[in-house]
Design an enzyme around this catalytic site. Structure first.
Site, short mmCIF file in Angstrom:
data_model
loop_
_atom_site.label_atom_id
_atom_site.label_comp_id
_atom_site.label_asym_id
_atom_site.label_seq_id
_atom_site.Cartn_x
_atom_site.Cartn_y
_atom_site.Cartn_z
N HIS A 1 -3.98 19.65 -4.52
CA HIS A 1 -4.18 18.49 -3.65
C HIS A 1 -3.16 17.44 -4.03
CE1 HIS A 1 -6.37 15.63 -1.08
NE2 HIS A 1 -5.98 14.74 -1.98
N CYS A 2 -2.36 17.00 -3.07
CA CYS A 2 -1.30 16.03 -3.32
C CYS A 2 -1.74 14.66 -2.82
CB CYS A 2 0.00 16.46 -2.62
SG CYS A 2 1.37 15.30 -2.87
N VAL A 3 -1.86 13.70 -3.75
CA VAL A 3 -2.31 12.36 -3.36
C VAL A 3 -1.24 11.64 -2.54
CG1 VAL A 3 -3.85 12.11 -5.34
CG2 VAL A 3 -1.46 11.37 -5.54
N ASN B 1 -1.93 12.79 0.85
CA ASN B 1 -3.36 12.72 1.15
C ASN B 1 -3.84 13.99 1.85
OD1 ASN B 1 -5.91 11.53 1.22
ND2 ASN B 1 -5.55 10.54 3.20
#
Length: 348
Positions: free
Chosen positions: A180-182, A185
């Site tokens: 999951h890449c912040v 998002n």
């Protein structure tokens, strides 16, 4: 030279942290966890309860729930860098007769990067749904090492296809889950890994090109100013030739924002270049970062940590199965850019 010394210390500390993160990634107990827990134990008794609750809420909101904060931060940093480049570096480069073609490259790369950035944000990564799960179960075989048949997701109440994982941030299972890449998002999975790779390389190209143009501008500024042939009077009243440190200090005082921007661009380039190369390696061997992380400290998900080797539910891992899904570099890349899609069987 005090500012230069502090800046050098800052660079060394940042690079050391990056090296430590790479070294200890995949391990449960790391120096970062130990240090953080120690600091929390010391600070917690003297920290007001409302501040603790606010800090916990903020951290949970930023890193454990979907939000656009890092997207806004990404755009803000990008706008600041391009504003500085446009208003200072661009005009100086035009005075040096730098071609408009060379100066237009960063803006072309910005458009390309924005396109892939948008796709990373908006494209579905490959969500496992009730309608698709029957077909998604047949895309990849279970390796019976990291992924076992018949395992259900307790949250989604669906049988987990091989290479899938439940994302706690997005609250969904994702096919061929990577991470999951912040910054976008969104999860990175089977259907948007190609956009993420192209996004990383476009950011690296953008930062590298702007850094080269900025460094070229500063080099011309030094050559035209005659600093390399200059001299100065030191604290003892003796004349000394202007060396490299004197030139660097002069540039810091003359172009402080440009120097800071250049340092930021170089830092971003090397950081993301390493990250892009790592993901390129994973693409070539057909492995996700989730699988790479798990394979480093492999323990069967069905076995308790205290289970002895004689009572494992599966034999010890075979090193040859580490790249179980690899079918050769070219076919692996083809799978990234043309991911297999679940085919729904038509009812007769």
């Amino acid at each position: 030279m005090d500012f230069l010394t502090l800046f050098a210390i800052y660079v060394v500390v940042v690079l050391t942290c990056i090296v430590l993160v790479c070294k200890y990634s995949g391990q449960q107990q790391t120096p970062f966890n130990i240090l953080f827990n120690s600091v929390v134990k010391v600070v917690a008794p003297i920290t007001p309860k409302w501040l603790q609750r606010f800090s916990q809420w903020t951290m949970h909101r930023l890193f454990h729930q979907r939000n656009n904060m890092f997207i806004y931060l990404h755009v803000l940093l990008e706008c600041a860098v391009y504003a500085e480049f446009t208003f200072e570096v661009f005009g100086f480069c035009r005075e040096m007769d730098t071609t408009l073609t060379s100066l237009s490259v960063p803006y072309i790369l910005l458009a390309v990067k924005t396109f892939f950035f948008y796709l990373c944000i908006k494209r579905d990564p490959g969500t496992v749904t009730k309608r698709k799960v029957a077909a998604q179960l047949h895309i990849y075989p279970y390796d019976r090492r990291l992924f076992h048949p018949g395992v259900s997701c307790p949250t989604c109440q669906l049988v987990k296809p091989a290479r899938s994982k439940h994302c706690r941030v997005c609250n969904r299972c994702v096919q061929r889950f990577d991470h999951h890449c912040v910054w976008v998002n969104n999860c990175i999975g089977a259907q948007n890994t190609r956009y993420f790779l192209l996004y990383l390389f476009s950011v690296c190209a953008m930062a590298g090109d702007m850094a080269l143009l900025t460094a070229d501008m500063l080099l011309h500024a030094v050559l035209h100013s005659g600093l390399l042939r200059a001299s100065y009077i030191d604290e003892y009243g003796e004349q000394q030739p202007a060396g490299p440190l004197f030139v660097v200090q002069h540039l810091f005082l003359t172009f402080p924002r440009v120097i800071f921007m250049l340092g930021f661009l170089v830092f971003v380039f090397f950081l993301l270049a390493g990250y892009a190369l790592f993901h390129s390696y994973l693409a070539l061997v057909n492995q996700t970062s989730n699988e790479w992380y798990k394979s480093r400290g492999y323990v069967c998900q069905h076995c308790h940590p205290t289970t002895t080797a004689d009572h494992l539910c599966s034999p010890a891992p075979d090193p040859s199965k580490r790249y179980y899904y690899s079918r050769g570099p070219l076919r692996n890349l083809g799978e990234i850019f043309f991911p297999p899609k679940p085919v729904q069987k038509k009812d007769n």
